[in-house]
Design a protein around this motif. Structure first.
Motif, short mmCIF file in Angstrom:
data_model
loop_
_atom_site.label_atom_id
_atom_site.label_comp_id
_atom_site.label_asym_id
_atom_site.label_seq_id
_atom_site.Cartn_x
_atom_site.Cartn_y
_atom_site.Cartn_z
N GLY A 301 54.87 38.57 34.89
CA GLY A 301 53.86 39.61 34.90
C GLY A 301 53.18 39.76 33.55
O GLY A 301 53.59 39.15 32.56
N ASP A 338 48.47 29.81 40.48
CA ASP A 338 48.91 29.90 41.88
C ASP A 338 50.01 28.88 42.14
O ASP A 338 50.99 29.17 42.84
N PRO A 343 52.06 35.85 40.18
CA PRO A 343 51.37 36.76 41.11
C PRO A 343 49.92 37.02 40.73
O PRO A 343 49.62 37.41 39.60
N ILE A 344 49.03 36.83 41.68
CA ILE A 344 47.61 37.05 41.43
C ILE A 344 47.32 38.53 41.18
O ILE A 344 46.41 38.87 40.40
N ASP A 345 48.09 39.42 41.80
CA ASP A 345 47.89 40.85 41.59
C ASP A 345 48.15 41.24 40.13
O ASP A 345 47.48 42.12 39.58
N GLU A 346 49.11 40.57 39.50
CA GLU A 346 49.40 40.83 38.09
C GLU A 346 48.22 40.42 37.22
O GLU A 346 47.87 41.12 36.26
N ARG A 347 47.63 39.30 37.56
CA ARG A 347 46.50 38.81 36.76
C ARG A 347 45.30 39.75 36.91
O ARG A 347 44.67 40.14 35.92
N LYS A 348 45.00 40.13 38.16
CA LYS A 348 43.86 41.02 38.39
C LYS A 348 44.06 42.37 37.70
O LYS A 348 43.12 42.94 37.13
N ALA A 349 45.29 42.87 37.75
CA ALA A 349 45.58 44.16 37.13
C ALA A 349 45.37 44.09 35.61
O ALA A 349 44.88 45.04 34.99
N TYR A 350 45.75 42.96 35.01
CA TYR A 350 45.55 42.79 33.56
C TYR A 350 44.07 42.84 33.20
O TYR A 350 43.67 43.55 32.26
N ASP A 370 37.01 37.19 36.95
CA ASP A 370 36.68 36.66 38.27
C ASP A 370 36.29 35.18 38.22
O ASP A 370 35.80 34.63 39.21
#
Length: 406
Positions: A301, A338, A343-350, A370
């Motif tokens: 994460g 990937d 986890p992609i959610d961790e990257r987006k949240a950062y 993006d």
């Protein structure tokens, strides 16, 4: 008799202190006047020399030069191609030269200390700061990276910078002292920083003596900065400087044309893998451990991390010094991440978390989160590639010229 001697001794001490205080600024002016003439600082700007990012003379000169945009970053500066800003903007085709400050392992805390040293020189000045996701690990910056990029000169200049608030100094010093290994050869500086945290301690002869010793050591470091700057400036070819300064470079192609050219370059140089990674890098660093990297990071994460507090320190410094920064958030290689199961959610949240922190301070930000799956945006798993540099160059150009959207 004793009293009669104290007067001259006190005057001598005061004169010595005043001399030490003014030595740094005077030395900087002399170096700037005689060795950093038109074009020299602009030429040095692409070299990524420690003389620039661990000293202050070159950075001060860059900040006061209207045709220079200081850019603070890290290891992405070593990802060189024809689209690298030091090459694309060579000769100032759009009116400015980027001055690159940093190298691998130069993270938020190092930049924060740098800004604290520069202080009032940043007032009203535009700078760009490039953020990298790999900084935001659970451990934050490693002691090894901190030590190799730490500048005792910057630390001394921060301590003696009267324009900084006591609160900001205390926060920064507290964080610096998390890395005692960096002070193994700097006992006076280490003692001075620790003393600063003893806010309840009344001034004493011992504390005054420590401050004077610190001033002397800072003056010595400023002299070293001057000598290193002079030595490096002498390496610059006067003919190349005069050409760059006097001749108008041919205009750049449109940004769209440059992006298309960058894509073609990426296609040629990343053919042996499906991750868009430079062939040589993939063969040497990825392919030998490809199987074991598959789904190797499902629990990784980018939060929590001490790096967020370090970023907060940097934002505090920039706000207090009244600088005008723009932050650039660089994505990771989505296809590779990937593959590792990160986890992609961790990257987006950062990406969103960092952007919010910056915007909450009223600073400009270019968030490229993006672009994780934008082919050839990166040249490996995390460093800017052909297309990525063109996008960054476009943002830098727009920021310098104050165009809409930057």
């Amino acid at each position: 008799m004793i009293r009669s001697r104290l007067g001259p001794m006190l005057i001598a001490v005061l004169l010595f202190a005043v001399t030490i205080v003014w030595m740094g600024p005077l030395t900087q002016q002399v170096v700037g006047l005689f060795w950093l003439k038109q074009g020299v600082t602009q030429t040095i700007g692409g070299s990524q020399t420690p003389v620039s990012f661990q000293g202050t003379i070159l950075q001060e000169k860059a900040l006061e030069s209207p045709d220079i945009l200081p850019v603070y970053g890290s290891s992405e500066f070593s990802a060189v191609s024809e689209f690298h800003p030091s090459l694309l903007f060579e000769g100032k085709p759009t009116g400015f030269a980027p001055f690159l400050v940093g190298r691998g392992g130069t993270q938020d805390i190092i930049h924060a200390l740098n800004m604290a040293a520069l202080g009032e020189s940043l007032k009203g000045k535009k700078i760009a700061v490039i953020l990298s996701a790999q900084w935001f690990t659970p451990e934050g910056i490693s002691p090894a990276y901190f030590k190799q990029n730490f500048s005792p000169l910057h630390a001394y200049q921060m301590v003696f910078n009267s324009s900084l608030s006591a609160e900001t100094k205390t926060s920064l010093i507290t964080r610096l002292l998390d890395f005692p290994e960096a002070f193994e050869e700097q006992p006076t500086l280490y003692a001075l920083l620790n003393q600063h945290l003893l806010t309840s301690q009344k001034p004493s002869f011992g504390s005054l003596r420590l401050a004077v010793r610190g001033r002397v050591e800072m003056a010595a470091l400023e002299a070293q900065d001057a000598l290193k700057t002079i030595a490096y400036a002498r390496l610059i070819n006067p003919k190349s400087v005069s050409i760059n300064a006097a001749v108008t470079a041919p205009p750049l192609a449109s940004w769209q044309e440059l992006k298309e050219k960058a894509t073609r370059q990426g296609e040629k140089m990343a053919q042996n893998n499906r991750f868009g990674i430079l062939d040589q890098y993939y063969s040497e660093n990825i392919q030998p451990k490809l199987a074991e990297n598959r789904n190797s990071s499902p629990h990784s994460g980018l939060y929590p991390s001490p790096e967020y507090q370090d970023l907060e320190l940097l934002l505090n410094l920039l706000q207090e010094t009244k600088a005008q920064p723009m932050f650039i958030i660089v994505p990771v290689n989505g296809t590779w991440y990937d593959y590792t199961g990160f986890p992609i959610d961790e990257r987006k949240a950062y990406y969103l978390r960092a952007e919010k922190m910056i915007k909450d301070r009223g600073f400009a930000v270019a968030n490229f989160g993006d672009h994780e799956y934008d082919a050839y945006f990166l040249q490996d798993t995390m460093h800017l590639g052909w297309k990525g540099w063109v996008n960054i160059d476009e943002v830098l150009d727009g920021f310098y010229h104050e165009r809409e959207g930057t």
